[in-house]
Design a protein around this motif. Sequence first.
Motif, PDB file in Angstrom:
ATOM      1  N   THR A  75     -10.538  37.842 -12.522  1.00 46.78           N
ATOM      2  CA  THR A  75     -10.489  36.376 -12.457  1.00 46.78           C
ATOM      3  C   THR A  75      -9.924  35.981 -11.100  1.00 46.78           C
ATOM      4  O   THR A  75      -8.729  36.147 -10.835  1.00 46.78           O
ATOM      5  CB  THR A  75      -9.596  35.816 -13.587  1.00 46.78           C
ATOM      6  OG1 THR A  75     -10.086  36.279 -14.839  1.00 46.78           O
ATOM      7  CG2 THR A  75      -9.600  34.293 -13.563  1.00 46.78           C
ATOM      8  N   ARG A  76     -10.807  35.468 -10.219  1.00 41.57           N
ATOM      9  CA  ARG A  76     -10.363  35.153  -8.858  1.00 41.57           C
ATOM     10  C   ARG A  76     -10.366  33.653  -8.568  1.00 41.57           C
ATOM     11  O   ARG A  76     -10.015  33.222  -7.487  1.00 41.57           O
ATOM     12  CB  ARG A  76     -11.247  35.908  -7.845  1.00 41.57           C
ATOM     13  CG  ARG A  76     -11.037  37.406  -7.914  1.00 41.57           C
ATOM     14  CD  ARG A  76     -11.857  38.157  -6.888  1.00 41.57           C
ATOM     15  NE  ARG A  76     -13.265  38.212  -7.233  1.00 41.57           N
ATOM     16  CZ  ARG A  76     -14.252  37.787  -6.448  1.00 41.57           C
ATOM     17  NH1 ARG A  76     -13.971  37.274  -5.269  1.00 41.57           N
ATOM     18  NH2 ARG A  76     -15.502  37.890  -6.831  1.00 41.57           N
ATOM     19  N   ARG A  77     -10.778  32.886  -9.560  1.00 43.40           N
ATOM     20  CA  ARG A  77     -10.685  31.431  -9.486  1.00 43.40           C
ATOM     21  C   ARG A  77     -10.259  30.912 -10.854  1.00 43.40           C
ATOM     22  O   ARG A  77     -10.633  31.497 -11.879  1.00 43.40           O
ATOM     23  CB  ARG A  77     -12.039  30.799  -9.103  1.00 43.40           C
ATOM     24  CG  ARG A  77     -12.464  31.013  -7.685  1.00 43.40           C
ATOM     25  CD  ARG A  77     -13.850  30.443  -7.433  1.00 43.40           C
ATOM     26  NE  ARG A  77     -13.950  29.006  -7.669  1.00 43.40           N
ATOM     27  CZ  ARG A  77     -15.072  28.297  -7.551  1.00 43.40           C
ATOM     28  NH1 ARG A  77     -16.196  28.915  -7.209  1.00 43.40           N
ATOM     29  NH2 ARG A  77     -15.083  27.010  -7.774  1.00 43.40           N
ATOM     30  N   GLN A 115     -19.414  34.803 -12.265  1.00 39.75           N
ATOM     31  CA  GLN A 115     -19.260  35.766 -11.170  1.00 39.75           C
ATOM     32  C   GLN A 115     -19.921  35.257  -9.894  1.00 39.75           C
ATOM     33  O   GLN A 115     -19.341  35.309  -8.807  1.00 39.75           O
ATOM     34  CB  GLN A 115     -19.873  37.116 -11.583  1.00 39.75           C
ATOM     35  CG  GLN A 115     -19.645  38.228 -10.567  1.00 39.75           C
ATOM     36  CD  GLN A 115     -18.177  38.565 -10.412  1.00 39.75           C
ATOM     37  OE1 GLN A 115     -17.508  38.893 -11.374  1.00 39.75           O
ATOM     38  NE2 GLN A 115     -17.673  38.464  -9.178  1.00 39.75           N
ATOM     39  N   GLU A 117     -20.656  32.132  -9.062  1.00 39.64           N
ATOM     40  CA  GLU A 117     -19.972  30.950  -8.539  1.00 39.64           C
ATOM     41  C   GLU A 117     -18.669  31.340  -7.852  1.00 39.64           C
ATOM     42  O   GLU A 117     -18.278  30.753  -6.838  1.00 39.64           O
ATOM     43  CB  GLU A 117     -19.706  29.947  -9.668  1.00 39.64           C
ATOM     44  CG  GLU A 117     -18.965  28.691  -9.257  1.00 39.64           C
ATOM     45  CD  GLU A 117     -19.714  27.837  -8.241  1.00 39.64           C
ATOM     46  OE1 GLU A 117     -19.065  26.981  -7.620  1.00 39.64           O
ATOM     47  OE2 GLU A 117     -20.935  28.038  -8.056  1.00 39.64           O
ATOM     48  N   THR A 118     -18.000  32.348  -8.384  1.00 39.09           N
ATOM     49  CA  THR A 118     -16.794  32.856  -7.722  1.00 39.09           C
ATOM     50  C   THR A 118     -17.148  33.441  -6.361  1.00 39.09           C
ATOM     51  O   THR A 118     -16.491  33.159  -5.354  1.00 39.09           O
ATOM     52  CB  THR A 118     -16.121  33.926  -8.599  1.00 39.09           C
ATOM     53  OG1 THR A 118     -15.751  33.350  -9.845  1.00 39.09           O
ATOM     54  CG2 THR A 118     -14.882  34.487  -7.909  1.00 39.09           C
ATOM     55  N   ASP A 119     -18.205  34.243  -6.326  1.00 43.29           N
ATOM     56  CA  ASP A 119     -18.621  34.876  -5.069  1.00 43.29           C
ATOM     57  C   ASP A 119     -19.082  33.850  -4.041  1.00 43.29           C
ATOM     58  O   ASP A 119     -18.932  34.054  -2.835  1.00 43.29           O
ATOM     59  CB  ASP A 119     -19.750  35.879  -5.338  1.00 43.29           C
ATOM     60  CG  ASP A 119     -19.263  37.096  -6.123  1.00 43.29           C
ATOM     61  OD1 ASP A 119     -18.039  37.307  -6.172  1.00 43.29           O
ATOM     62  OD2 ASP A 119     -20.109  37.825  -6.680  1.00 43.29           O
ATOM     63  N   THR A 122     -15.639  32.760  -2.608  1.00 43.95           N
ATOM     64  CA  THR A 122     -14.724  33.782  -2.084  1.00 43.95           C
ATOM     65  C   THR A 122     -15.452  34.943  -1.425  1.00 43.95           C
ATOM     66  O   THR A 122     -14.806  35.779  -0.775  1.00 43.95           O
ATOM     67  CB  THR A 122     -13.852  34.341  -3.221  1.00 43.95           C
ATOM     68  OG1 THR A 122     -14.701  35.008  -4.171  1.00 43.95           O
ATOM     69  CG2 THR A 122     -13.090  33.236  -3.930  1.00 43.95           C
ATOM     70  N   ILE A 128      -8.970  35.306  -3.524  1.00 38.61           N
ATOM     71  CA  ILE A 128      -8.873  34.315  -4.588  1.00 38.61           C
ATOM     72  C   ILE A 128      -9.064  32.927  -4.003  1.00 38.61           C
ATOM     73  O   ILE A 128      -8.988  32.723  -2.795  1.00 38.61           O
ATOM     74  CB  ILE A 128      -7.513  34.390  -5.311  1.00 38.61           C
ATOM     75  CG1 ILE A 128      -6.377  34.035  -4.349  1.00 38.61           C
ATOM     76  CG2 ILE A 128      -7.313  35.758  -5.951  1.00 38.61           C
ATOM     77  CD1 ILE A 128      -5.036  33.831  -5.030  1.00 38.61           C
ATOM     78  N   SER A 129      -9.334  31.966  -4.878  1.00 37.73           N
ATOM     79  CA  SER A 129      -9.487  30.574  -4.462  1.00 37.73           C
ATOM     80  C   SER A 129      -8.866  29.680  -5.526  1.00 37.73           C
ATOM     81  O   SER A 129      -9.035  29.931  -6.721  1.00 37.73           O
ATOM     82  CB  SER A 129     -10.965  30.213  -4.282  1.00 37.73           C
ATOM     83  OG  SER A 129     -11.119  28.807  -4.148  1.00 37.73           O
ATOM     84  N   ILE A 133     -13.377  26.599 -11.560  1.00 37.66           N
ATOM     85  CA  ILE A 133     -14.710  26.523 -12.164  1.00 37.66           C
ATOM     86  C   ILE A 133     -14.544  25.816 -13.504  1.00 37.66           C
ATOM     87  O   ILE A 133     -13.639  26.153 -14.267  1.00 37.66           O
ATOM     88  CB  ILE A 133     -15.312  27.927 -12.366  1.00 37.66           C
ATOM     89  CG1 ILE A 133     -15.487  28.640 -11.027  1.00 37.66           C
ATOM     90  CG2 ILE A 133     -16.646  27.849 -13.100  1.00 37.66           C
ATOM     91  CD1 ILE A 133     -15.893  30.098 -11.159  1.00 37.66           C
TER      92      ILE A 133
END
Length: 629
Positions: A75-77, A115, A117-119, A122, A128-129, A133
Motif C-alpha cells: 500500500t503506497r497511497r 496498482q 493508479e498507484t504506479d 509513484t 509513496i504518495s 485513491i
Amino acid sequence: MATMENVIVLVNRIQRACTVLGDHGGDGGGTASLPTLWESLPSVAVVGGQSSGKSSVLESIVGRDFLPRGSGIVTRRPLVLQLHKTEDGVQEYAEFLHMPKRRFSDFSLVRKEIQDETDRLTGKTKQISPVPIHLSIYSPHVVNLTLIDLPGLTKVAVEGQPESIVQDIENMVRSYVDKPNCIILAISPANQDIATSDAIKLARDVDPTGQRTFGVLTKLDLMDKGTNALDVLEGRSYRLQHPWVGIVNRSQADINKNVDMIIARRKEQEFFASSPEYSHLASRMGSEYLAKLLSQHLEAVIRAQIPSITSLINKTIDELESEMDHIGRPIASDAGAQLYLVLELCRAFEKIFREHLDGGRPGGDRIYGVFDNQLPSALRKLPFDRHLSLQNVKRVVSEADGYQPHLIAPEQGYRRLIESALNYFRGPAEASVDAVHNVLKELVRRSIGETQELKRFPTLQAELAAACFHSLERFREDGRKTTVRLVDMEATYLTVEFFRKLPQEVDKDKPGTGTGTGTGTGNPSTPSVDRYADAHFRRIASNVSAYIGMVSDTLKNTIPKSVVHCQVREAKRSLLNYFYTQVGRKDATELAQLLDEDPALMERRQQCFKRLELYKSARNEIDAVSWTR
C-alpha cells in the motif's frame, strides 16, 4: 422517520460528495471552510505495520478479494474505501473516483486498477504518495462504513526507498489519525509481542485514553503451539476502551486457491467456535463482528456529533449562499431577462464610475491634479522669454512696420507679438484635455474591474470598455475644440483697456507736451523715450509680457471649466448612451453571446451549486434523524 443507519449512509454520501467536489481535507484540497465539514465526519483509519494483515482485514470486512498483495510495502497511497450496503440480490460493483463512469464487477480488475493508479503517480518503484485513491464498493454483504487503508508502518528503508521513508509514512498516517473524529483500527499480528506493535505505539501517542482506538489481533491461527493471545484479547496485556477483536485471515493456500471470502468468513467463525482457548469469545471475534462493532460505534459517534455536524453544515450553507451571490445566479434564457440583466450590470458599473469621480472612491482627484499642478506648470514653462527677447521683438516690430516705420505706437508689432505668443497656449490646453481623457479611461478600466457583477462576463466587459472609450473619445474631441476655441478667442479680440492703462512713452523732442508715442492717456511727467532705442523695445516686450500674463491667468481658470464641462460632466451624464444604443439593436443570440461567461466561473458556479444542494439535502435528512432515539 429515518433511522441512525440512514445517517451513516448519509455521512458516507456526504464524504463521497465532498471528495467528488474537492471539499475533502488533507492533501485532497478543498476550500477554506469546507474541509472542516469533511473532518467533522467520522471515518475509520486502518493502521498497522507492514505484513500485519491490514489488507486481509479489509478484504474480510468487504467480503471481496480486491487489494494488491506482495512482499514489503504494497500500500503506497492511502485508499479511501467507502462501503455502501445495497438491497439483497443486487450485483456487487465498485467505482473509482478517477473513473466515475465505469463500474467494476470483476474485483480482480479493481486490484489491478489500484496498482495501476498507484504506479501512475509513484512509478513502478517503492515510493509513496499522500494523494489518496478513492474507491466505493456497493454490496449487500457490507455495512455502511468509510475505511481508510494507509501504508504500513516500517522501521527500515529498503533498496529503492529514500532514507526518509520511515518518517514520511508515519507523518502520512498521523495526518489522518490525529483528527479527533478519526477512529483508529490498530492492526497487530498475534504471533508478535504486542509491546512491539507499531500500530499500538502510534495509537497510544495520538489517542492516549484509547477512546478512539479499536485493537485488532490478526494471525491467531499462526501462533506457536501451546501459546494463545487471551491476555491481549481479554485486555490484560494492553487495555483499550473498546474490546479487542481477533481475526483469522485466509491462509496463503486459500488465497492461491481463490477461496471465496464468504467461505473464508465461515471458516473463521468455525475456528473460534471450535477453539478451546477462544470459544468463550467466539461471539465477539471475527471480521463480521468487527464490521458490526465499527458500525455501531459510528452510530454512537454520529449521534453525539449531530448538533456540531448540523452547525457546520449550516455555516457551510451560509458560505455557499454568499459565494453564489458573489458569483452570480444562473442567467435566464429569454432575451428580455438578458437585456434587463445587462442594464442592471451597467447601472452597477456607472455607480462605481461616478463614485470615482465624486470622491467616494480614489481616482477622481487626479483630474483636479491636472488643473492644479500640470496645467500651471505647463503654462510657466512656455517659451515667452525667448519669444519676447530684444532681438525677436525688434525683428517682429520691424517686419510689421514694413518699408515705413511706425509713426506713434507699433500697434501691428504689438498684435503680431501677442497673437504669436497666444498660440503657445494651445499646447497646455490640448495637453489638459488629453490628460483628463487618460484619467477617465483609467477610471473606466478600474470601475469595470471593481464591478463584481461584471467579473463573470468577459465579453460584456470588453464591449462595455470599448463603448465607453468610444464615448470618451467623442468627449475629448468636443473638449479639444472648445478649449482651443478659448485660446483662439483671446487672440481674436485683445483687451483694449489693458493697453489704455499702460504709462505712455513721450517723444524726447517734445518734452512735456503730452503727445507721447505710447497708448493710453498723456502723462507730462513721463521721461522722453527714443522709440528706436533698445529701451523702447524692452518696454514693448514688457507690455506684451504683462498682457500674456493676464491671459495666462484667465486661461488657467477657463481651461478647467471647458474640460470639465465637455468631458467630465458628459462622462457622468452620458458615458453609456452609445453602448445602450448598440445593445438595443442586439437580438437574443447576440445578447446571449454578450453574456457568455468565463468557463472557469461557470464551472465554479456549478460546483458551488452542487455543494449547496448536497448540504441542504444533508441538513434536511439529519434534521429528520436527530430526534430518533
